[in-house]
Motif scaffolding. Structure first.
Motif, PDB file in Angstrom:
ATOM      1  N   GLU A 189       0.811  -1.351  -0.054  1.00 32.86           N
ATOM      2  CA  GLU A 189      -0.078   0.170   0.080  1.00 32.86           C
ATOM      3  C   GLU A 189       0.824   1.283  -0.059  1.00 32.86           C
ATOM      4  OE1 GLU A 189      -3.999   1.994   2.120  1.00 32.86           O
ATOM      5  OE2 GLU A 189      -3.007   0.001   2.901  1.00 32.86           O
ATOM      6  N   ALA A 190       1.967   1.222   0.757  1.00 39.36           N
ATOM      7  CA  ALA A 190       3.012   2.538   0.731  1.00 39.36           C
ATOM      8  C   ALA A 190       3.299   2.622  -0.632  1.00 39.36           C
ATOM      9  CB  ALA A 190       3.861   1.990   1.767  1.00 39.36           C
ATOM     10  N   LYS A 191       3.741   1.594  -1.204  1.00 46.53           N
ATOM     11  CA  LYS A 191       4.170   1.640  -2.812  1.00 46.53           C
ATOM     12  C   LYS A 191       3.244   2.146  -3.655  1.00 46.53           C
ATOM     13  CE  LYS A 191       6.664  -0.776  -6.364  1.00 46.53           C
ATOM     14  NZ  LYS A 191       7.066  -2.185  -6.757  1.00 46.53           N
ATOM     15  N   GLU A 192       1.915   1.661  -3.699  1.00 46.28           N
ATOM     16  CA  GLU A 192       0.925   2.093  -4.299  1.00 46.28           C
ATOM     17  C   GLU A 192       0.725   3.655  -4.210  1.00 46.28           C
ATOM     18  OE1 GLU A 192      -1.696  -1.936  -4.601  1.00 46.28           O
ATOM     19  OE2 GLU A 192      -2.118  -0.628  -3.298  1.00 46.28           O
ATOM     20  N   ARG A 193       0.825   4.209  -3.001  1.00 47.23           N
ATOM     21  CA  ARG A 193       0.567   5.659  -2.566  1.00 47.23           C
ATOM     22  C   ARG A 193       1.567   6.187  -2.660  1.00 47.23           C
ATOM     23  NH1 ARG A 193      -4.523   6.155  -0.392  1.00 47.23           N
ATOM     24  NH2 ARG A 193      -5.588   4.313   0.209  1.00 47.23           N
ATOM     25  N   GLY A 194       2.737   6.086  -3.202  1.00 50.91           N
ATOM     26  CA  GLY A 194       3.993   6.685  -3.248  1.00 50.91           C
ATOM     27  C   GLY A 194       4.453   7.201  -1.960  1.00 50.91           C
ATOM     28  N   TYR A 195       4.211   6.457  -0.733  1.00 51.02           N
ATOM     29  CA  TYR A 195       4.757   7.166   0.525  1.00 51.02           C
ATOM     30  C   TYR A 195       6.509   6.824   0.709  1.00 51.02           C
ATOM     31  CZ  TYR A 195      -0.222   7.494   2.073  1.00 51.02           C
ATOM     32  OH  TYR A 195      -1.650   7.940   2.132  1.00 51.02           O
ATOM     33  N   GLY A 253      -7.829  -2.652 -16.438  1.00 52.89           N
ATOM     34  CA  GLY A 253      -6.812  -3.815 -16.539  1.00 52.89           C
ATOM     35  C   GLY A 253      -5.731  -3.920 -15.266  1.00 52.89           C
ATOM     36  N   ASN A 254      -5.752  -2.913 -14.501  1.00 52.21           N
ATOM     37  CA  ASN A 254      -4.897  -2.824 -13.308  1.00 52.21           C
ATOM     38  C   ASN A 254      -5.233  -4.015 -12.552  1.00 52.21           C
ATOM     39  OD1 ASN A 254      -4.320  -1.960 -10.342  1.00 52.21           O
ATOM     40  ND2 ASN A 254      -3.216  -0.250 -11.802  1.00 52.21           N
ATOM     41  N   LEU A 255      -4.435  -4.276 -11.527  1.00 48.86           N
ATOM     42  CA  LEU A 255      -4.581  -5.611 -10.778  1.00 48.86           C
ATOM     43  C   LEU A 255      -5.565  -5.266  -9.742  1.00 48.86           C
ATOM     44  CD1 LEU A 255      -0.947  -6.755 -10.320  1.00 48.86           C
ATOM     45  CD2 LEU A 255      -2.770  -7.918 -11.734  1.00 48.86           C
ATOM     46  N   SER A 266      -8.869   4.981  -5.843  1.00 48.33           N
ATOM     47  CA  SER A 266      -7.882   5.948  -6.088  1.00 48.33           C
ATOM     48  C   SER A 266      -7.273   5.784  -7.419  1.00 48.33           C
ATOM     49  CB  SER A 266      -6.822   5.476  -4.936  1.00 48.33           C
ATOM     50  OG  SER A 266      -6.368   4.329  -4.947  1.00 48.33           O
ATOM     51  N   TYR A 267      -7.350   4.777  -8.053  1.00 50.88           N
ATOM     52  CA  TYR A 267      -7.197   4.414  -9.389  1.00 50.88           C
ATOM     53  C   TYR A 267      -8.128   5.143 -10.397  1.00 50.88           C
ATOM     54  CZ  TYR A 267      -3.702   1.427  -7.408  1.00 50.88           C
ATOM     55  OH  TYR A 267      -2.554   0.702  -6.795  1.00 50.88           O
ATOM     56  N   GLY A 268      -9.509   5.391  -9.929  1.00 53.93           N
ATOM     57  CA  GLY A 268     -10.342   6.011 -10.924  1.00 53.93           C
ATOM     58  C   GLY A 268     -10.840   4.744 -11.705  1.00 53.93           C
TER      59      GLY A 268
END
Length: 347
Positions: free
Chosen positions: A129-135, A207-209, A214-216
Protein backbone atom coordinates in the motif's frame (compact mmCIF):
# COMPACT_ATOMS: atom_id res chain seq x y z
CA UNK A 1 4.89 -18.35 4.17
CA UNK A 2 3.27 -21.75 4.46
CA UNK A 3 0.53 -22.77 2.09
CA UNK A 4 -2.93 -21.55 3.04
CA UNK A 5 -4.06 -25.01 4.10
CA UNK A 6 -1.07 -25.38 6.43
CA UNK A 7 -1.22 -21.89 7.88
CA UNK A 8 -2.20 -21.86 11.55
CA UNK A 9 -3.99 -18.53 11.13
CA UNK A 10 -6.52 -19.92 8.63
CA UNK A 11 -9.84 -21.24 9.88
CA UNK A 12 -10.86 -24.84 9.37
CA UNK A 13 -14.64 -24.78 9.69
CA UNK A 14 -14.79 -28.58 9.51
CA UNK A 15 -12.84 -28.94 12.78
CA UNK A 16 -13.84 -25.99 14.95
CA UNK A 17 -16.95 -24.07 15.88
CA UNK A 18 -16.70 -20.33 15.36
CA UNK A 19 -19.11 -17.83 16.83
CA UNK A 20 -18.39 -14.20 15.99
CA UNK A 21 -17.14 -12.51 12.83
CA UNK A 22 -15.50 -9.10 12.65
CA UNK A 23 -15.08 -7.39 9.32
CA UNK A 24 -15.25 -3.83 8.04
CA UNK A 25 -13.99 -1.03 5.83
CA UNK A 26 -12.23 2.28 6.06
CA UNK A 27 -14.77 4.98 5.06
CA UNK A 28 -12.97 6.75 2.25
CA UNK A 29 -15.97 7.09 -0.09
CA UNK A 30 -18.64 4.93 -1.71
CA UNK A 31 -17.98 1.22 -2.11
CA UNK A 32 -17.60 -0.45 -5.51
CA UNK A 33 -17.99 -3.81 -7.23
CA UNK A 34 -14.54 -4.83 -6.03
CA UNK A 35 -15.74 -4.46 -2.45
CA UNK A 36 -18.85 -6.47 -3.29
CA UNK A 37 -16.85 -9.36 -4.76
CA UNK A 38 -14.12 -9.19 -2.12
CA UNK A 39 -16.23 -8.93 1.02
CA UNK A 40 -19.82 -7.64 0.88
CA UNK A 41 -21.28 -10.65 -0.92
CA UNK A 42 -19.63 -12.95 1.60
CA UNK A 43 -20.81 -10.89 4.58
CA UNK A 44 -24.42 -11.14 3.48
CA UNK A 45 -24.04 -14.91 3.28
CA UNK A 46 -22.19 -15.27 6.58
CA UNK A 47 -24.55 -13.12 8.66
CA UNK A 48 -27.04 -15.99 8.70
CA UNK A 49 -24.39 -18.35 10.10
CA UNK A 50 -22.38 -16.26 12.56
CA UNK A 51 -22.88 -13.33 14.89
CA UNK A 52 -21.54 -10.59 12.64
CA UNK A 53 -19.88 -7.32 13.65
CA UNK A 54 -19.01 -4.84 10.89
CA UNK A 55 -16.67 -1.99 11.79
CA UNK A 56 -16.64 1.30 9.91
CA UNK A 57 -13.01 2.11 10.70
CA UNK A 58 -13.04 5.91 10.56
CA UNK A 59 -9.91 6.31 12.70
CA UNK A 60 -7.97 3.99 10.40
CA UNK A 61 -9.29 5.97 7.43
CA UNK A 62 -7.20 8.86 8.73
CA UNK A 63 -4.01 6.87 8.11
CA UNK A 64 -4.31 7.81 4.44
CA UNK A 65 -6.79 10.72 4.61
CA UNK A 66 -5.65 12.70 7.63
CA UNK A 67 -5.79 15.99 5.71
CA UNK A 68 -9.60 15.84 5.42
CA UNK A 69 -11.24 14.53 8.60
CA UNK A 70 -14.29 16.66 7.80
CA UNK A 71 -15.23 14.13 5.11
CA UNK A 72 -15.57 11.25 7.54
CA UNK A 73 -19.19 11.82 8.57
CA UNK A 74 -20.48 11.77 4.99
CA UNK A 75 -18.31 8.79 4.10
CA UNK A 76 -19.51 6.85 7.15
CA UNK A 77 -23.07 7.37 5.95
CA UNK A 78 -22.21 6.35 2.37
CA UNK A 79 -20.52 3.14 3.52
CA UNK A 80 -23.43 2.27 5.82
CA UNK A 81 -25.82 2.96 2.95
CA UNK A 82 -23.88 0.57 0.70
CA UNK A 83 -23.94 -2.10 3.42
CA UNK A 84 -27.71 -1.88 3.79
CA UNK A 85 -28.26 -1.72 0.03
CA UNK A 86 -26.21 -4.91 -0.45
CA UNK A 87 -28.37 -6.80 2.00
CA UNK A 88 -26.61 -6.42 5.33
CA UNK A 89 -29.45 -6.94 7.81
CA UNK A 90 -29.17 -4.79 10.96
CA UNK A 91 -31.14 -7.45 12.84
CA UNK A 92 -28.36 -9.95 12.07
CA UNK A 93 -25.27 -7.73 11.75
CA UNK A 94 -24.02 -5.11 14.19
CA UNK A 95 -22.60 -2.08 12.39
CA UNK A 96 -20.14 -0.04 14.47
CA UNK A 97 -18.47 3.37 14.18
CA UNK A 98 -14.90 2.80 15.32
CA UNK A 99 -14.18 6.23 16.82
CA UNK A 100 -17.18 5.91 19.14
CA UNK A 101 -15.53 2.94 20.90
CA UNK A 102 -12.69 4.56 22.92
CA UNK A 103 -11.70 1.16 24.32
CA UNK A 104 -10.20 0.30 20.92
CA UNK A 105 -7.69 3.13 21.20
CA UNK A 106 -6.70 2.10 24.73
CA UNK A 107 -6.21 -1.55 23.79
CA UNK A 108 -4.24 -0.43 20.72
CA UNK A 109 -1.86 1.43 23.05
CA UNK A 110 -1.36 -1.70 25.17
CA UNK A 111 -0.78 -3.90 22.13
CA UNK A 112 1.69 -1.42 20.63
CA UNK A 113 4.06 -2.18 23.52
CA UNK A 114 4.28 -5.81 22.38
CA UNK A 115 5.33 -5.42 18.75
CA UNK A 116 8.56 -4.00 17.36
CA UNK A 117 8.80 -1.69 14.37
CA UNK A 118 10.53 -4.12 11.99
CA UNK A 119 7.63 -6.59 11.60
CA UNK A 120 5.37 -3.64 10.80
CA UNK A 121 7.80 -2.23 8.24
CA UNK A 122 8.13 -5.62 6.55
CA UNK A 123 4.43 -6.43 6.57
CA UNK A 124 3.77 -7.11 2.85
CA UNK A 125 0.36 -5.41 2.92
CA UNK A 126 1.86 -2.26 4.43
CA UNK A 127 4.73 -2.30 1.93
CA UNK A 128 2.38 -2.77 -1.03
CA UNK A 129 0.00 0.00 0.00
CA UNK A 130 2.86 2.39 0.77
CA UNK A 131 4.31 1.71 -2.68
CA UNK A 132 0.94 2.17 -4.39
CA UNK A 133 0.45 5.51 -2.66
CA UNK A 134 4.00 6.66 -3.24
CA UNK A 135 4.76 7.06 0.45
CA UNK A 136 8.45 7.63 1.16
CA UNK A 137 7.91 8.46 4.82
CA UNK A 138 5.40 6.42 6.83
CA UNK A 139 3.43 8.03 9.62
CA UNK A 140 3.18 6.27 12.96
CA UNK A 141 -0.54 5.74 12.35
CA UNK A 142 -0.08 4.18 8.91
CA UNK A 143 2.73 1.92 10.02
CA UNK A 144 0.80 0.80 13.08
CA UNK A 145 -2.68 0.27 11.72
CA UNK A 146 -2.28 -3.55 11.84
CA UNK A 147 -1.92 -3.12 15.61
CA UNK A 148 -5.12 -1.09 15.65
CA UNK A 149 -6.80 -3.84 13.62
CA UNK A 150 -5.67 -6.37 16.21
CA UNK A 151 -7.35 -4.27 18.90
CA UNK A 152 -10.52 -4.13 16.76
CA UNK A 153 -10.61 -7.91 16.65
CA UNK A 154 -9.73 -8.53 20.29
CA UNK A 155 -11.99 -5.88 21.82
CA UNK A 156 -15.10 -7.48 20.28
CA UNK A 157 -13.96 -11.04 21.04
CA UNK A 158 -14.15 -12.04 17.37
CA UNK A 159 -12.74 -15.43 16.45
CA UNK A 160 -13.26 -15.43 12.68
CA UNK A 161 -12.08 -12.71 10.29
CA UNK A 162 -13.07 -12.89 6.59
CA UNK A 163 -10.13 -11.59 4.53
CA UNK A 164 -8.50 -11.85 1.16
CA UNK A 165 -5.20 -13.69 0.90
CA UNK A 166 -3.31 -10.37 0.86
CA UNK A 167 -4.62 -9.62 4.38
CA UNK A 168 -3.42 -12.89 5.88
CA UNK A 169 -0.21 -11.32 7.29
CA UNK A 170 -2.41 -9.01 9.38
CA UNK A 171 -4.19 -11.98 10.95
CA UNK A 172 -0.88 -13.72 11.61
CA UNK A 173 0.41 -10.59 13.35
CA UNK A 174 -2.84 -10.25 15.32
CA UNK A 175 -2.51 -13.82 16.58
CA UNK A 176 1.10 -13.20 17.65
CA UNK A 177 0.19 -10.02 19.53
CA UNK A 178 -2.79 -11.60 21.30
CA UNK A 179 -0.78 -14.72 22.14
CA UNK A 180 2.01 -12.61 23.64
CA UNK A 181 -0.48 -10.51 25.62
CA UNK A 182 -2.22 -13.62 26.98
CA UNK A 183 1.05 -15.29 27.97
CA UNK A 184 2.50 -12.17 29.55
CA UNK A 185 -0.55 -11.21 31.59
CA UNK A 186 -2.33 -14.55 32.04
CA UNK A 187 -5.29 -13.23 30.10
CA UNK A 188 -7.67 -15.04 27.76
CA UNK A 189 -8.28 -12.74 24.82
CA UNK A 190 -9.59 -14.47 21.70
CA UNK A 191 -7.03 -15.42 19.04
CA UNK A 192 -8.54 -14.83 15.59
CA UNK A 193 -8.60 -17.10 12.57
CA UNK A 194 -8.79 -15.95 8.95
CA UNK A 195 -11.63 -17.06 6.72
CA UNK A 196 -10.13 -16.86 3.24
CA UNK A 197 -12.32 -15.79 0.33
CA UNK A 198 -10.95 -17.57 -2.76
CA UNK A 199 -12.30 -14.96 -5.18
CA UNK A 200 -11.33 -11.86 -3.29
CA UNK A 201 -10.09 -9.36 -5.86
CA UNK A 202 -11.60 -7.70 -8.91
CA UNK A 203 -9.36 -6.08 -11.51
CA UNK A 204 -9.95 -2.47 -12.48
CA UNK A 205 -11.67 -1.30 -15.65
CA UNK A 206 -8.25 -0.34 -16.99
CA UNK A 207 -6.87 -3.84 -16.44
CA UNK A 208 -5.02 -2.79 -13.29
CA UNK A 209 -4.62 -5.61 -10.79
CA UNK A 210 -7.07 -3.98 -8.38
CA UNK A 211 -10.30 -2.03 -8.73
CA UNK A 212 -9.80 1.06 -6.60
CA UNK A 213 -11.33 4.50 -6.08
CA UNK A 214 -7.85 5.99 -5.96
CA UNK A 215 -7.05 4.56 -9.41
CA UNK A 216 -10.29 5.87 -10.93
CA UNK A 217 -11.01 2.43 -12.41
CA UNK A 218 -14.03 1.39 -10.35
CA UNK A 219 -17.75 0.85 -10.82
CA UNK A 220 -19.39 2.16 -7.66
CA UNK A 221 -22.38 0.31 -6.27
CA UNK A 222 -24.20 3.66 -6.25
CA UNK A 223 -23.45 4.56 -9.90
CA UNK A 224 -26.51 5.02 -12.11
CA UNK A 225 -26.99 2.56 -14.95
CA UNK A 226 -26.08 5.02 -17.72
CA UNK A 227 -22.74 5.67 -16.06
CA UNK A 228 -22.15 1.95 -15.49
CA UNK A 229 -22.87 1.24 -19.16
CA UNK A 230 -20.37 3.94 -20.16
CA UNK A 231 -17.72 2.56 -17.83
CA UNK A 232 -18.16 -0.98 -19.10
CA UNK A 233 -17.89 0.22 -22.70
CA UNK A 234 -14.54 1.83 -21.85
CA UNK A 235 -13.14 -1.25 -20.09
CA UNK A 236 -9.95 -2.83 -21.40
CA UNK A 237 -10.38 -6.06 -23.38
CA UNK A 238 -8.02 -8.23 -25.43
CA UNK A 239 -6.07 -5.55 -27.31
CA UNK A 240 -5.15 -8.01 -30.07
CA UNK A 241 -8.78 -8.33 -31.16
CA UNK A 242 -9.49 -5.85 -33.95
CA UNK A 243 -12.62 -7.34 -35.51
CA UNK A 244 -15.50 -9.21 -33.83
CA UNK A 245 -14.61 -12.37 -35.77
CA UNK A 246 -11.01 -12.37 -34.49
CA UNK A 247 -10.23 -15.17 -32.07
CA UNK A 248 -9.68 -13.82 -28.58
CA UNK A 249 -7.90 -14.68 -25.37
CA UNK A 250 -10.45 -14.32 -22.56
CA UNK A 251 -7.80 -15.06 -19.94
CA UNK A 252 -6.33 -11.59 -20.45
CA UNK A 253 -9.64 -9.76 -20.87
CA UNK A 254 -11.02 -7.56 -18.10
CA UNK A 255 -14.61 -8.10 -19.20
CA UNK A 256 -14.23 -11.87 -19.09
CA UNK A 257 -12.85 -11.63 -15.54
CA UNK A 258 -16.05 -9.75 -14.63
CA UNK A 259 -18.14 -12.48 -16.22
CA UNK A 260 -16.33 -14.97 -14.02
CA UNK A 261 -17.23 -12.88 -10.98
CA UNK A 262 -20.87 -12.13 -11.79
CA UNK A 263 -22.27 -14.46 -14.48
CA UNK A 264 -23.63 -17.96 -14.04
CA UNK A 265 -21.54 -20.98 -15.06
CA UNK A 266 -23.34 -21.49 -18.36
CA UNK A 267 -22.77 -17.92 -19.49
CA UNK A 268 -19.13 -18.05 -18.39
CA UNK A 269 -18.49 -21.16 -20.48
CA UNK A 270 -20.43 -19.74 -23.43
CA UNK A 271 -18.55 -16.44 -23.26
CA UNK A 272 -15.18 -18.19 -23.11
CA UNK A 273 -16.00 -20.47 -26.05
CA UNK A 274 -17.45 -17.70 -28.23
CA UNK A 275 -14.52 -15.38 -27.52
CA UNK A 276 -11.88 -18.00 -28.31
CA UNK A 277 -13.64 -18.92 -31.55
CA UNK A 278 -14.48 -15.41 -32.73
CA UNK A 279 -18.23 -15.90 -32.37
CA UNK A 280 -18.84 -12.82 -30.21
CA UNK A 281 -17.41 -9.33 -30.41
CA UNK A 282 -16.30 -7.26 -27.44
CA UNK A 283 -19.22 -4.84 -27.81
CA UNK A 284 -21.79 -7.63 -27.50
CA UNK A 285 -19.84 -9.23 -24.66
CA UNK A 286 -19.91 -5.93 -22.78
CA UNK A 287 -23.64 -5.60 -23.39
CA UNK A 288 -24.18 -9.05 -21.88
CA UNK A 289 -22.12 -8.09 -18.85
CA UNK A 290 -24.05 -4.86 -18.36
CA UNK A 291 -27.32 -6.82 -18.22
CA UNK A 292 -25.89 -9.11 -15.54
CA UNK A 293 -24.60 -6.24 -13.41
CA UNK A 294 -27.85 -4.29 -13.86
CA UNK A 295 -29.79 -7.32 -12.63
CA UNK A 296 -27.46 -7.59 -9.63
CA UNK A 297 -27.77 -3.92 -8.67
CA UNK A 298 -31.52 -3.40 -9.17
CA UNK A 299 -32.57 -4.82 -5.77
CA UNK A 300 -29.70 -2.89 -4.16
CA UNK A 301 -31.03 0.30 -5.71
CA UNK A 302 -34.47 -0.36 -4.23
CA UNK A 303 -33.03 -0.75 -0.73
CA UNK A 304 -30.77 2.27 -1.26
CA UNK A 305 -33.76 4.39 -2.28
CA UNK A 306 -35.62 3.41 0.88
CA UNK A 307 -32.74 4.36 3.18
CA UNK A 308 -32.04 7.59 1.31
CA UNK A 309 -35.62 8.56 2.10
CA UNK A 310 -35.11 7.51 5.73
CA UNK A 311 -31.64 8.81 6.58
CA UNK A 312 -32.39 9.01 10.31
CA UNK A 313 -32.97 5.26 10.28
CA UNK A 314 -29.43 4.73 8.94
CA UNK A 315 -27.92 6.76 11.77
CA UNK A 316 -30.14 4.98 14.29
CA UNK A 317 -28.82 1.63 13.02
CA UNK A 318 -25.26 2.90 13.41
CA UNK A 319 -25.75 4.32 16.90
CA UNK A 320 -27.68 1.27 18.12
CA UNK A 321 -25.01 -1.09 16.82
CA UNK A 322 -22.21 1.00 18.28
CA UNK A 323 -23.91 1.10 21.69
CA UNK A 324 -24.30 -2.68 21.70
CA UNK A 325 -20.66 -3.16 20.68
CA UNK A 326 -19.54 -0.66 23.30
CA UNK A 327 -20.81 -2.90 26.11
CA UNK A 328 -18.69 -5.79 24.82
CA UNK A 329 -15.67 -3.54 24.36
CA UNK A 330 -15.97 -2.19 27.89
CA UNK A 331 -16.11 -5.72 29.28
CA UNK A 332 -13.09 -6.85 27.27
CA UNK A 333 -10.97 -3.86 28.28
CA UNK A 334 -11.86 -4.40 31.93
CA UNK A 335 -10.66 -8.02 31.64
CA UNK A 336 -7.44 -6.91 29.96
CA UNK A 337 -6.66 -4.23 32.55
CA UNK A 338 -7.43 -6.53 35.45
CA UNK A 339 -5.02 -9.07 33.96
CA UNK A 340 -2.38 -6.35 33.68
CA UNK A 341 -3.06 -5.32 37.31
CA UNK A 342 -3.79 -1.74 36.24
CA UNK A 343 -7.50 -1.68 37.07
CA UNK A 344 -7.32 1.07 39.67
CA UNK A 345 -9.97 1.89 42.26
CA UNK A 346 -10.15 5.17 44.17
CA UNK A 347 -12.86 4.24 46.66
Amino acid sequence: MNSIKENAAVADESKFEYERILTGDRPTGPLHLGHYVGSLKNRVRLQDKYETFILIADIQALTTNFEHPERLKENIFLVALDYLACGINPNLSTIIIQSMIPEIAELTAFFSMLVSVNPLRHNPTIKTEAKERGYKELTYGFLGYPVSQTADIAIFKADLIPVGIDQLPHIELARKIVRKFNELYNCNLMKPFALIDKFSKLVGLDGNLKMSKSYGNAINLSDNFDLIKTKIRSALTDENRIHPADKGNPEICTIYSYHRAFSNENLIRETEYDCKNGKIGCVKCKENLFKIIKELLEPMNERRSYYLNNKDEVWDILFTGTKKAGLIASDTLREAKESMKISYSFS
